[in-house]
Design a protein around this motif. Sequence first.
Motif, short mmCIF file in Angstrom:
data_model
loop_
_atom_site.label_atom_id
_atom_site.label_comp_id
_atom_site.label_asym_id
_atom_site.label_seq_id
_atom_site.Cartn_x
_atom_site.Cartn_y
_atom_site.Cartn_z
N VAL A 1 -1.82 4.68 2.83
CA VAL A 1 -1.24 5.55 3.04
C VAL A 1 -0.91 5.84 4.99
CG1 VAL A 1 -2.06 7.33 1.82
CG2 VAL A 1 -3.26 7.23 4.69
N HIS A 2 0.35 6.53 5.06
CA HIS A 2 1.19 6.45 6.16
C HIS A 2 1.17 7.86 6.74
CE1 HIS A 2 2.65 2.62 5.20
NE2 HIS A 2 2.64 2.24 6.56
N ILE A 3 0.19 7.94 7.84
CA ILE A 3 0.00 9.47 9.11
C ILE A 3 0.65 9.50 10.18
CG2 ILE A 3 -1.79 11.25 9.59
CD1 ILE A 3 -3.80 9.34 7.96
N PRO A 4 1.87 11.22 9.97
CA PRO A 4 2.39 11.56 10.91
C PRO A 4 1.64 12.09 12.29
CG PRO A 4 1.57 12.56 9.33
CD PRO A 4 1.17 12.05 8.68
N THR A 5 2.46 11.22 13.43
CA THR A 5 1.28 11.40 14.75
C THR A 5 2.12 11.99 15.44
OG1 THR A 5 1.00 9.52 15.78
CG2 THR A 5 -0.15 9.78 14.06
N ARG A 6 2.02 11.89 16.96
CA ARG A 6 3.00 12.52 18.13
C ARG A 6 3.87 10.86 18.19
NH1 ARG A 6 -1.15 14.73 22.18
NH2 ARG A 6 -1.88 14.88 20.62
N HIS A 7 3.44 9.59 17.86
CA HIS A 7 3.61 8.70 18.75
C HIS A 7 4.45 7.86 17.35
CE1 HIS A 7 2.17 8.74 22.55
NE2 HIS A 7 1.29 9.22 21.84
N GLY A 8 4.06 8.00 15.98
CA GLY A 8 4.92 7.91 14.27
C GLY A 8 3.90 7.71 13.66
N PRO A 9 4.57 7.06 12.71
CA PRO A 9 3.62 7.24 11.51
C PRO A 9 2.03 6.18 11.69
CG PRO A 9 5.87 7.41 10.93
CD PRO A 9 5.65 7.14 12.13
N VAL A 10 1.53 5.99 11.08
CA VAL A 10 0.16 5.17 11.50
C VAL A 10 0.07 5.10 9.84
CG1 VAL A 10 -2.32 4.80 12.69
CG2 VAL A 10 -0.71 6.78 14.26
N ARG A 11 -0.42 3.61 10.25
CA ARG A 11 -1.03 3.29 8.98
C ARG A 11 -2.55 3.63 8.95
NH1 ARG A 11 -3.56 -1.63 6.47
NH2 ARG A 11 -3.29 -2.55 8.26
N ALA A 12 -2.87 4.19 7.34
CA ALA A 12 -4.64 3.98 7.37
C ALA A 12 -4.82 3.47 6.24
CB ALA A 12 -4.67 5.25 7.48
N VAL A 13 -5.67 3.04 6.31
CA VAL A 13 -6.36 2.06 4.37
C VAL A 13 -7.65 3.59 4.65
CG1 VAL A 13 -8.22 0.41 3.40
CG2 VAL A 13 -5.88 -0.17 5.19
N VAL A 14 -7.57 3.80 2.83
CA VAL A 14 -8.06 4.67 2.32
C VAL A 14 -8.51 4.18 1.10
CG1 VAL A 14 -8.34 6.34 0.71
CG2 VAL A 14 -6.41 6.45 2.70
N GLN A 15 -10.17 4.79 1.10
CA GLN A 15 -11.47 3.98 0.98
C GLN A 15 -11.38 4.90 -0.24
OE1 GLN A 15 -13.14 0.61 -1.34
NE2 GLN A 15 -13.16 2.69 -1.87
N ARG A 16 -11.28 5.67 -1.60
CA ARG A 16 -12.29 6.92 -1.77
C ARG A 16 -13.42 6.21 -2.92
NH1 ARG A 16 -8.82 11.48 -2.04
NH2 ARG A 16 -6.39 10.41 -1.29
N PRO A 17 -13.87 7.70 -2.72
CA PRO A 17 -15.26 7.33 -4.31
C PRO A 17 -15.07 7.31 -5.32
CG PRO A 17 -15.24 9.59 -3.45
CD PRO A 17 -13.81 8.84 -2.69
N ALA A 18 -15.70 7.01 -6.11
CA ALA A 18 -15.63 6.79 -7.64
C ALA A 18 -15.46 8.10 -8.17
CB ALA A 18 -16.70 6.55 -8.38
N GLY A 19 -15.50 8.71 -8.99
CA GLY A 19 -14.85 9.92 -9.10
C GLY A 19 -13.75 10.86 -8.38
N ASP A 20 -13.21 12.20 -9.11
CA ASP A 20 -12.98 12.63 -7.94
C ASP A 20 -13.19 13.80 -7.91
OD1 ASP A 20 -10.10 13.75 -7.22
OD2 ASP A 20 -9.61 14.14 -9.52
N ASP A 21 -13.53 14.04 -6.80
CA ASP A 21 -14.00 15.51 -6.02
C ASP A 21 -13.28 16.24 -5.28
OD1 ASP A 21 -15.75 17.78 -5.67
OD2 ASP A 21 -17.54 16.24 -5.13
N PRO A 22 -11.99 17.29 -5.24
CA PRO A 22 -11.15 17.78 -3.94
C PRO A 22 -11.89 18.39 -2.68
CG PRO A 22 -11.29 19.14 -6.34
CD PRO A 22 -12.53 17.99 -6.26
N ASP A 23 -13.62 18.29 -3.49
CA ASP A 23 -14.34 18.96 -2.17
C ASP A 23 -15.36 18.45 -1.03
OD1 ASP A 23 -14.97 21.31 -0.53
OD2 ASP A 23 -16.82 21.29 -1.43
N ALA A 24 -14.89 16.61 -1.38
CA ALA A 24 -14.92 15.70 -1.10
C ALA A 24 -15.49 15.64 0.51
CB ALA A 24 -14.82 14.79 -1.74
N PRO A 25 -16.54 15.14 1.06
CA PRO A 25 -16.15 15.18 2.49
C PRO A 25 -15.35 14.09 2.62
CG PRO A 25 -17.97 13.89 1.70
CD PRO A 25 -17.83 14.70 0.36
N VAL A 26 -14.74 13.66 3.57
CA VAL A 26 -13.77 13.35 4.33
C VAL A 26 -14.58 12.14 5.52
CG1 VAL A 26 -12.12 15.36 5.84
CG2 VAL A 26 -11.47 12.13 5.48
N VAL A 27 -14.53 11.33 5.77
CA VAL A 27 -14.30 10.37 7.64
C VAL A 27 -13.77 9.39 7.79
CG1 VAL A 27 -16.39 8.48 7.98
CG2 VAL A 27 -16.62 9.68 6.52
#
Length: 306
Positions: free
Chosen positions: A42-68
């Motif tokens: 994903v590309h996340i907006p910041t004051r210095h422009g978009p920052v690319r980020a790699v996202v590792q999701r868990p198995a399943g789909d939990d909308p209340d999952a913690p985010v690290v």
Amino acid sequence: MRVRRPVSPLFWVLAQLGSRVRAGSPRGLPEPSTPLPAPTTVHIPTRHGPVRAVVQRPAGDDPDAPVVMHLHGGGFVNRYPEQDLHIARAMAGRLGAVVVLPDYDTGPRVQYPVAEEEAFDVARWLRAETGAGWSGERLLLSGVSAGAKLAINTCQQLRTASLPAPVAVALIVPVTDVVRTDRTSGIPRPAISPFVQRFVGWAYFPEVARRREPLASPDRDATLAASMPPTLVLTGGNDTLAPEGAALAARLRAGGVRTEHHVFPGSDHGFVAGRDQQVVVDTLDRLTGFFAAQLEEPRPDGSGAR
């Protein structure tokens, strides 16, 4: 205004080489019990422009999952978050967490405090983003080396902005003082030698006077404990940064912060991705175990963190 750094052909060449290093994650580690989806970007907006980020999701789909938000190391020069995918996979598999690895900007192309501000902006976005498959209220931070400093910096900036602190933070071989360039170790050729320390200062902290600012060197923040949530500090016995990691843990405890500190005897700076597989496994166990315990802690209103 951007400060012109002293001319150093050697440091310039090292910076160009360092920015191109693509260190892979250790092989042969235990796999998550449930297969994980492939990482996405994903590309996340910041004051210095978009920052690319790699996202590792868990198995399943939990909308209340913690985010690290996990911040890689590399001396503020290397920018390859994929080097810590083994950490992200462990946290996704064991915690059911979404793990975001930002590809923050580094020196010498940028200088302090660009990476610090990008880290804060990414954390603020993760906390505010809705419908993305995680709960921003269950934000955790972790980092390795330079990334551990950025995790501390994010806590400092959240407090300054009157925003809630993360649930917890894990700091692996943190650097807390960029003024010093004289750290030594009991081994002949430690990873973070005085030469490396001077190089990092040249590449990312060229304005010497600013190295004493609390955001540059959290060790010099008189109110640091007030910014920090429950904290895990992991250091290597042979690492030149080990004493300041120990001092940080002691200082946080004295300030009333729930703090755990573990030293891996005989290990140098890079043990989280080193050749000693048992140390890597132990590191991941301690990291995920600490986060799991903090996620289970009750909130101030008496409800469970989960």
